[in-house]
Design a protein around this motif. Sequence first.
Motif, PDB file in Angstrom:
ATOM      1  N   LEU A  46       8.365 -34.021  12.974  1.00 23.36           N
ATOM      2  CA  LEU A  46       8.195 -32.529  13.923  1.00 23.36           C
ATOM      3  C   LEU A  46       7.221 -32.964  14.997  1.00 23.36           C
ATOM      4  O   LEU A  46       5.913 -33.409  14.708  1.00 23.36           O
ATOM      5  CB  LEU A  46       7.756 -31.515  12.884  1.00 23.36           C
ATOM      6  CG  LEU A  46       8.637 -31.052  11.804  1.00 23.36           C
ATOM      7  CD1 LEU A  46       7.891 -29.817  10.900  1.00 23.36           C
ATOM      8  CD2 LEU A  46       9.902 -30.456  12.446  1.00 23.36           C
ATOM      9  N   PRO A  47       7.734 -32.468  16.165  1.00 28.46           N
ATOM     10  CA  PRO A  47       6.946 -32.773  17.320  1.00 28.46           C
ATOM     11  C   PRO A  47       5.443 -31.947  17.147  1.00 28.46           C
ATOM     12  O   PRO A  47       5.553 -30.850  16.684  1.00 28.46           O
ATOM     13  CB  PRO A  47       7.587 -32.411  18.450  1.00 28.46           C
ATOM     14  CG  PRO A  47       9.091 -32.274  17.884  1.00 28.46           C
ATOM     15  CD  PRO A  47       8.893 -31.927  16.513  1.00 28.46           C
ATOM     16  N   GLY A  49       2.571 -29.761  17.698  1.00 32.18           N
ATOM     17  CA  GLY A  49       2.371 -28.323  18.190  1.00 32.18           C
ATOM     18  C   GLY A  49       3.729 -27.453  18.218  1.00 32.18           C
ATOM     19  O   GLY A  49       3.601 -26.276  18.574  1.00 32.18           O
ATOM     20  N   GLU A  50       4.905 -28.068  17.850  1.00 32.15           N
ATOM     21  CA  GLU A  50       6.008 -27.140  17.672  1.00 32.15           C
ATOM     22  C   GLU A  50       6.262 -26.672  16.253  1.00 32.15           C
ATOM     23  O   GLU A  50       5.604 -27.193  15.329  1.00 32.15           O
ATOM     24  CB  GLU A  50       7.264 -28.181  18.006  1.00 32.15           C
ATOM     25  CG  GLU A  50       7.190 -28.899  19.341  1.00 32.15           C
ATOM     26  CD  GLU A  50       7.517 -27.900  20.309  1.00 32.15           C
ATOM     27  OE1 GLU A  50       8.170 -26.676  20.018  1.00 32.15           O
ATOM     28  OE2 GLU A  50       7.171 -27.930  21.535  1.00 32.15           O
ATOM     29  N   VAL A  51       7.034 -25.758  16.062  1.00 31.17           N
ATOM     30  CA  VAL A  51       7.264 -25.000  14.850  1.00 31.17           C
ATOM     31  C   VAL A  51       8.852 -24.906  14.679  1.00 31.17           C
ATOM     32  O   VAL A  51       9.491 -24.808  15.571  1.00 31.17           O
ATOM     33  CB  VAL A  51       6.578 -23.687  14.874  1.00 31.17           C
ATOM     34  CG1 VAL A  51       5.188 -23.796  14.895  1.00 31.17           C
ATOM     35  CG2 VAL A  51       7.196 -22.747  16.049  1.00 31.17           C
ATOM     36  N   ASP A  53      11.801 -22.735  13.820  1.00 33.44           N
ATOM     37  CA  ASP A  53      12.242 -21.331  14.102  1.00 33.44           C
ATOM     38  C   ASP A  53      12.894 -20.896  12.537  1.00 33.44           C
ATOM     39  O   ASP A  53      13.910 -21.201  12.273  1.00 33.44           O
ATOM     40  CB  ASP A  53      13.340 -21.069  14.943  1.00 33.44           C
ATOM     41  CG  ASP A  53      13.669 -19.613  15.270  1.00 33.44           C
ATOM     42  OD1 ASP A  53      13.331 -18.829  14.331  1.00 33.44           O
ATOM     43  OD2 ASP A  53      14.278 -19.264  16.218  1.00 33.44           O
ATOM     44  N   PRO A  63      12.976 -27.743  16.448  1.00 31.52           N
ATOM     45  CA  PRO A  63      12.578 -28.158  17.819  1.00 31.52           C
ATOM     46  C   PRO A  63      13.155 -29.334  18.319  1.00 31.52           C
ATOM     47  O   PRO A  63      13.363 -30.306  17.641  1.00 31.52           O
ATOM     48  CB  PRO A  63      11.031 -27.916  17.987  1.00 31.52           C
ATOM     49  CG  PRO A  63      10.619 -28.527  16.418  1.00 31.52           C
ATOM     50  CD  PRO A  63      11.669 -27.697  15.454  1.00 31.52           C
ATOM     51  N   THR A  66      12.698 -33.181  16.956  1.00 30.35           N
ATOM     52  CA  THR A  66      12.771 -33.380  15.495  1.00 30.35           C
ATOM     53  C   THR A  66      13.301 -34.741  15.035  1.00 30.35           C
ATOM     54  O   THR A  66      14.717 -34.832  15.527  1.00 30.35           O
ATOM     55  CB  THR A  66      13.302 -32.205  14.758  1.00 30.35           C
ATOM     56  OG1 THR A  66      12.393 -31.084  15.066  1.00 30.35           O
ATOM     57  CG2 THR A  66      13.442 -32.375  13.220  1.00 30.35           C
ATOM     58  N   ARG A  89      18.178 -28.550  22.983  1.00 34.06           N
ATOM     59  CA  ARG A  89      18.335 -27.299  22.313  1.00 34.06           C
ATOM     60  C   ARG A  89      19.447 -26.552  21.798  1.00 34.06           C
ATOM     61  O   ARG A  89      19.583 -25.905  21.018  1.00 34.06           O
ATOM     62  CB  ARG A  89      17.494 -26.260  23.178  1.00 34.06           C
ATOM     63  CG  ARG A  89      15.994 -26.201  23.215  1.00 34.06           C
ATOM     64  CD  ARG A  89      15.481 -25.172  23.910  1.00 34.06           C
ATOM     65  NE  ARG A  89      13.940 -25.314  24.268  1.00 34.06           N
ATOM     66  CZ  ARG A  89      12.863 -25.379  23.239  1.00 34.06           C
ATOM     67  NH1 ARG A  89      13.089 -25.189  22.051  1.00 34.06           N
ATOM     68  NH2 ARG A  89      11.657 -25.811  23.881  1.00 34.06           N
ATOM     69  N   ARG A 170       3.545 -24.556  10.514  1.00 34.70           N
ATOM     70  CA  ARG A 170       4.779 -25.304  11.104  1.00 34.70           C
ATOM     71  C   ARG A 170       6.064 -24.402  11.053  1.00 34.70           C
ATOM     72  O   ARG A 170       7.265 -24.770  11.446  1.00 34.70           O
ATOM     73  CB  ARG A 170       5.090 -26.667  10.614  1.00 34.70           C
ATOM     74  CG  ARG A 170       3.811 -27.510  10.775  1.00 34.70           C
ATOM     75  CD  ARG A 170       3.537 -27.647  12.052  1.00 34.70           C
ATOM     76  NE  ARG A 170       4.284 -28.409  13.007  1.00 34.70           N
ATOM     77  CZ  ARG A 170       4.490 -29.546  13.344  1.00 34.70           C
ATOM     78  NH1 ARG A 170       3.400 -30.453  12.697  1.00 34.70           N
ATOM     79  NH2 ARG A 170       5.128 -29.902  14.183  1.00 34.70           N
ATOM     80  N   SER A 172       7.878 -20.481  12.226  1.00 34.62           N
ATOM     81  CA  SER A 172       7.551 -19.372  13.095  1.00 34.62           C
ATOM     82  C   SER A 172       7.618 -18.064  12.065  1.00 34.62           C
ATOM     83  O   SER A 172       6.498 -17.148  12.702  1.00 34.62           O
ATOM     84  CB  SER A 172       8.819 -19.112  13.835  1.00 34.62           C
ATOM     85  OG  SER A 172       9.934 -18.674  13.181  1.00 34.62           O
TER      86      SER A 172
END
Length: 197
Positions: A46-47, A49-51, A53, A63, A66, A89, A170, A172
Motif C-alpha cells: 500500500l503506498p 500515507g495512502e488509505v 477507501d 489507492p 497498490t 483511479r 490504513r 478510511s
Amino acid sequence: YNLPPASRFELPRRLSDIGSSAALRSYRPSFALWSDGASKQRWIHLPPGEVIDTTDMDAWRFPVGTELRKEFSIDGKRIETRVLKRITRADDGWAAVSYAWNEAQDEAVAVPDGVKNALGTKLDIPSARSCMACHGGRPERVLGFSAIQLAHEPHDDIEVTLDRLVAEHRLSQAPRAPVVAPSEPAIGYLHANCGHC
C-alpha cells in the motif's frame, strides 16, 4: 457490470524489474481459493500515507500504486507469481499478469498468454485475459483482501490483518461492529470462491 479487462496497462517483462519487494507485506486470507494443491504466499504493498477507501465495508477501493502478489509453489519450487497493480483511479485502471519462474529459480518472466504444465507440473498459468474472469465483473479487482478475509490473528509481527490495518490508520473507516469470519468453514469457502461473482 461489463468492465473492460486491465490488459491495456503493461507490467515489466521481468518480475525483478517491478521494483524492490522490501515494501511488500505478507497477508493470509481466512478462506483461500482452491489452487490444485499448490501452496501459496501473498503480499501487498500500500503506498505510504495512502488509505483504502472502506466507505463500503463489503467493497474496498484501493489507492493508486497498490500492488498485490500471489506466488504458487509445488514441492518447494516456485512456479508462478501473479501481480495485480493499480495504475489509475478508474475502475479498469489495473494491470494484471502472471510471471513464470525459471528452472534456476532466480527470475520470473511475464507470460501474458499463460503456460500449460509450468515447469513440468500439472499447474497451468492463466493468461492475463483469463485473470479477469474472476477479477473482473465488479468495480474493484482485488479478491481475498477484505474485512472478513483478514479478521484473524496474525502469524507473525508483520503479517497484515484487519486489526493491524485499523491500528495503522490504513482504512478510511474502521468497521462499525466487530468483523467475525463465518464459523462454518463451508460458508467461508463459498464466500471466498463464489462471493465475488
